[in-house]
Design a protein around this motif. Structure first.
Motif, PDB file in Angstrom:
ATOM      1  N   MET A 291      41.793  45.502  23.938  1.00 14.20           N
ATOM      2  CA  MET A 291      41.359  46.610  24.788  1.00 14.20           C
ATOM      3  C   MET A 291      40.515  46.142  25.973  1.00 14.20           C
ATOM      4  N   LEU A 292      39.838  45.030  25.811  1.00 19.40           N
ATOM      5  CA  LEU A 292      39.013  44.500  26.901  1.00 19.40           C
ATOM      6  C   LEU A 292      39.799  43.583  27.831  1.00 19.40           C
ATOM      7  N   SER A 293      41.068  43.349  27.502  1.00 18.27           N
ATOM      8  CA  SER A 293      41.879  42.429  28.311  1.00 18.27           C
ATOM      9  C   SER A 293      42.398  43.095  29.581  1.00 18.27           C
ATOM     10  N   ALA A 294      42.177  44.398  29.713  1.00 17.29           N
ATOM     11  CA  ALA A 294      42.541  45.123  30.932  1.00 17.29           C
ATOM     12  C   ALA A 294      41.292  45.832  31.458  1.00 17.29           C
ATOM     13  N   HIS A 295      41.267  46.133  32.750  1.00 16.14           N
ATOM     14  CA  HIS A 295      40.144  46.871  33.310  1.00 16.14           C
ATOM     15  C   HIS A 295      40.091  48.264  32.689  1.00 16.14           C
ATOM     16  N   TYR A 296      38.893  48.734  32.397  1.00 13.44           N
ATOM     17  CA  TYR A 296      38.753  49.977  31.633  1.00 13.44           C
ATOM     18  C   TYR A 296      39.340  51.181  32.349  1.00 13.44           C
ATOM     19  N   ARG A 297      39.389  51.164  33.689  1.00 11.85           N
ATOM     20  CA  ARG A 297      39.926  52.329  34.409  1.00 11.85           C
ATOM     21  C   ARG A 297      41.444  52.325  34.487  1.00 11.85           C
ATOM     22  N   SER A 298      42.056  51.193  34.149  1.00 10.83           N
ATOM     23  CA  SER A 298      43.514  51.092  34.221  1.00 10.83           C
ATOM     24  C   SER A 298      44.141  51.665  32.956  1.00 10.83           C
ATOM     25  N   ALA A 358      29.484  37.915  37.375  1.00 12.30           N
ATOM     26  CA  ALA A 358      29.952  38.569  38.598  1.00 12.30           C
ATOM     27  C   ALA A 358      31.083  39.548  38.280  1.00 12.30           C
ATOM     28  N   SER A 359      31.940  39.163  37.348  1.00 15.32           N
ATOM     29  CA  SER A 359      33.040  40.050  36.946  1.00 15.32           C
ATOM     30  C   SER A 359      32.496  41.307  36.276  1.00 15.32           C
ATOM     31  N   MET A 360      31.529  41.132  35.393  1.00 14.11           N
ATOM     32  CA  MET A 360      30.958  42.276  34.684  1.00 14.11           C
ATOM     33  C   MET A 360      30.174  43.181  35.643  1.00 14.11           C
ATOM     34  N   GLU A 361      29.578  42.602  36.660  1.00 17.86           N
ATOM     35  CA  GLU A 361      28.782  43.401  37.587  1.00 17.86           C
ATOM     36  C   GLU A 361      29.638  44.045  38.667  1.00 17.86           C
ATOM     37  N   ASP A 362      30.934  43.731  38.671  1.00 18.70           N
ATOM     38  CA  ASP A 362      31.873  44.400  39.557  1.00 18.70           C
ATOM     39  C   ASP A 362      32.618  45.452  38.741  1.00 18.70           C
ATOM     40  N   ASP A 363      31.916  46.536  38.417  1.00 18.92           N
ATOM     41  CA  ASP A 363      32.470  47.647  37.654  1.00 18.92           C
ATOM     42  C   ASP A 363      33.020  47.208  36.298  1.00 18.92           C
ATOM     43  N   PHE A 364      32.303  46.292  35.657  1.00 18.72           N
ATOM     44  CA  PHE A 364      32.601  45.872  34.282  1.00 18.72           C
ATOM     45  C   PHE A 364      34.062  45.445  34.117  1.00 18.72           C
ATOM     46  N   ASN A 365      34.439  44.473  34.938  1.00 17.92           N
ATOM     47  CA  ASN A 365      35.806  43.946  34.903  1.00 17.92           C
ATOM     48  C   ASN A 365      35.931  42.948  33.760  1.00 17.92           C
ATOM     49  N   THR A 366      36.166  43.456  32.569  1.00 22.95           N
ATOM     50  CA  THR A 366      36.215  42.592  31.381  1.00 22.95           C
ATOM     51  C   THR A 366      37.421  41.660  31.400  1.00 22.95           C
ATOM     52  N   ALA A 367      38.494  42.045  32.091  1.00 19.91           N
ATOM     53  CA  ALA A 367      39.675  41.175  32.161  1.00 19.91           C
ATOM     54  C   ALA A 367      39.314  39.859  32.854  1.00 19.91           C
ATOM     55  N   ASP A 368      38.611  39.951  33.979  1.00 21.68           N
ATOM     56  CA  ASP A 368      38.195  38.738  34.693  1.00 21.68           C
ATOM     57  C   ASP A 368      37.086  38.009  33.937  1.00 21.68           C
ATOM     58  N   ALA A 369      36.242  38.754  33.243  1.00 22.44           N
ATOM     59  CA  ALA A 369      35.181  38.125  32.452  1.00 22.44           C
ATOM     60  C   ALA A 369      35.804  37.283  31.327  1.00 22.44           C
TER      61      ALA A 369
END
Length: 466
Positions: A291-298, A358-369
């Protein structure tokens, strides 16, 4: 730190109401059955948001409710011939089990609707006193048109919505768009005394009351699935701001839908799965990682192929952690001083930690994190064996810390002996035969915690290691 705010449709710099503190309200489930895989996505996503805030040093007040009085709960109770409270209490406990298996942290406050009725009656009366609500034959309605900013979250216009109404409108309402705050008692339904007669609250009022009680008039972040934007969250804003005279929430976060094999999940389509059912097939840590492998808004597509890919990816991380753990044991007693090569590698590792943040602070982008964690794992696999004790310790601590932010458990599970597993399976079978389903579920959950997956087949119970 930037958060995409549904209210403004743009990313905004996060500024808390109170410095160093975060008040989060996340809409919880209606407890009439086991939670489904779609319910789990906001639980996992916003638990991860909470974890990151805590990692950054914020004191997080995380509130998530249980809706334990509702038409669906009452219907289920009538079908089973029991009190509605019996249904809600059962499924609250089952929900808590699933949340624990998904490694979702316990909320700071987990209020239940039935325990907050007095507060709801109080807020409804305040809305009546201020002219925002009115009573007709025991039903209390909110005057939607009196609230000037109605539709601000969903970008809906009241006149456009009126044009789309095709159903008969109750003569009681002053306006077709008015919504219910309190409804009168029906035979066989739970009810509470109120100034307007015996009855129960409408759905929307509970979150307005709970967020005010446990966080304050203005909360930092209100979150939930995008299906709640209208009417639930829109109505919450109207109620709360009309009553309190303050902005209700500064940031609105909504996760995208979860589809099954590229189709919307539904019971009629036969692709409706509970977390409990998925847990029989996959360890729920794998589901969390997926579930965290994609951005939460997608939108997120759930398929065996994608989940297997997530399982393999998680295994890479956990194998690397195990290897670092073994290296620490091997290097015990050695010098922790860093060589010049260690220092160079550590700088690369720190850059990857910065990339994660930086990934997490950009709207919690867990995929990039997660991508940054994979790079860190790759670095560890290449450099750790020749590194000093201090360098290996740094790598181990860092990967474990980043995994913890994501809610991924890296502790090594104690291996169970086959004979012990078989003995527990026999005990579970005996418990089921005796209709002691609580003990049977307890054994299954115990085995799942140890990485043992049970499959009930026609030939009997089979088990495998996850």
């Amino acid at each position: 730190m930037k958060i995409y705010n549904t209210l403004t449709n743009q990313k905004e710099e996060f500024v808390p109401v109170h410095e160093g503190k975060v008040g989060m309200y996340v809409c919880g489930p209606t407890v009439y059955n086991y939670i489904h895989i779609g319910n789990a996505r906001p639980m996992v996503v916003f638990d991860t948001v909470r974890r990151y805030f805590e990692y950054k040093g914020y004191d997080v007040n995380y509130v998530s409710n249980f809706t334990d009085v509702d038409d669906k709960i009452i219907k289920k109770a009538l079908e089973e011939g029991v009190d509605a409270s019996e249904i809600s209490e059962k499924y609250i406990k089952e929900c808590e089990k699933d949340m624990q298996a998904l490694n979702v942290k316990e909320a700071t406050h987990h209020p239940k609707a039935t325990e907050e009725i007095d507060g709801m009656i109080e807020m409804i009366q305040e809305l009546i006193d201020k002219g925002f609500a009115y009573e007709k034959n025991g039903t209390v309605y909110f005057r939607t048109r009196k609230f000037d900013h109605y539709g601000q979250l969903s970008n809906k216009n009241l006149d456009d919505m009126m044009a789309g109404i095709r159903i008969a409108v109750s003569d009681e309402k002053d306006d077709a768009m008015d919504f219910v705050l309190w409804k009168p008692k029906k035979e066989g339904e739970p009810s509470w005394p109120s100034p307007w007669g015996e009855g129960r609250p409408g759905w929307h009022i509970e979150c307005s009351v709970m967020s005010r009680k446990y966080i304050g008039d203005t909360i930092d972040i209100h979150a939930g699935g995008e299906d709640l934007i209208f009417p639930h969250h829109e109505n919450e804003i109207a109620q709360s701001e009309a009553c309190n005279g303050e902005k209700f929430a500064n940031y609105w976060m909504h996760n995208g839908f979860l589809n099954i094999d590229n189709k919307k999940m539904s019971k009629s389509a036969g692709n409706f799965f509970t977390v409990r059912e998925i847990g029989e097939k996959y360890p729920l840590q794998v589901i969390r990682f997926f579930m965290l492998s994609a951005h939460y808004r997608s939108p997120l597509n759930f398929s065996d192929t994608l989940v297997e890919a997530a399982k393999n990816g998680l295994e890479r991380i956990l194998t690397a952690v195990d290897h670092l753990r073994d290296l620490l044991e091997d290097k015990k007693g050695q010098s922790a001083d860093l060589s010049e090569k260690d220092e160079k590698n550590m700088e690369e590792a720190k850059a990857l930690v910065a990339k994660f943040e930086a990934s997490m602070e950009d709207d919690f982008n867990t995929a990039d994190a997660i991508a940054a964690v994979f790079e860190l794992v790759k670095l560890a696999n290449v450099t750790a064996a020749d590194g000093s004790l201090g360098y290996v310790q740094y790598l181990y601590d860092t990967i474990v810390k980043l995994c913890d932010i994501l809610g991924i458990i890296t502790e090594k599970k104690e291996e169970m002996l086959d004979a012990d597993i078989e003995a527990l399976i026999e005990e579970r079978q005996a418990a089921r035969k005796a209709k002691n389903f609580a003990r049977a579920d307890e054994i299954r959950d115990m085995l799942a915690e140890k990485g043992i997956i049970l499959e009930d087949t026609r030939a009997g119970v089979k088990w495998k290691r996850a």
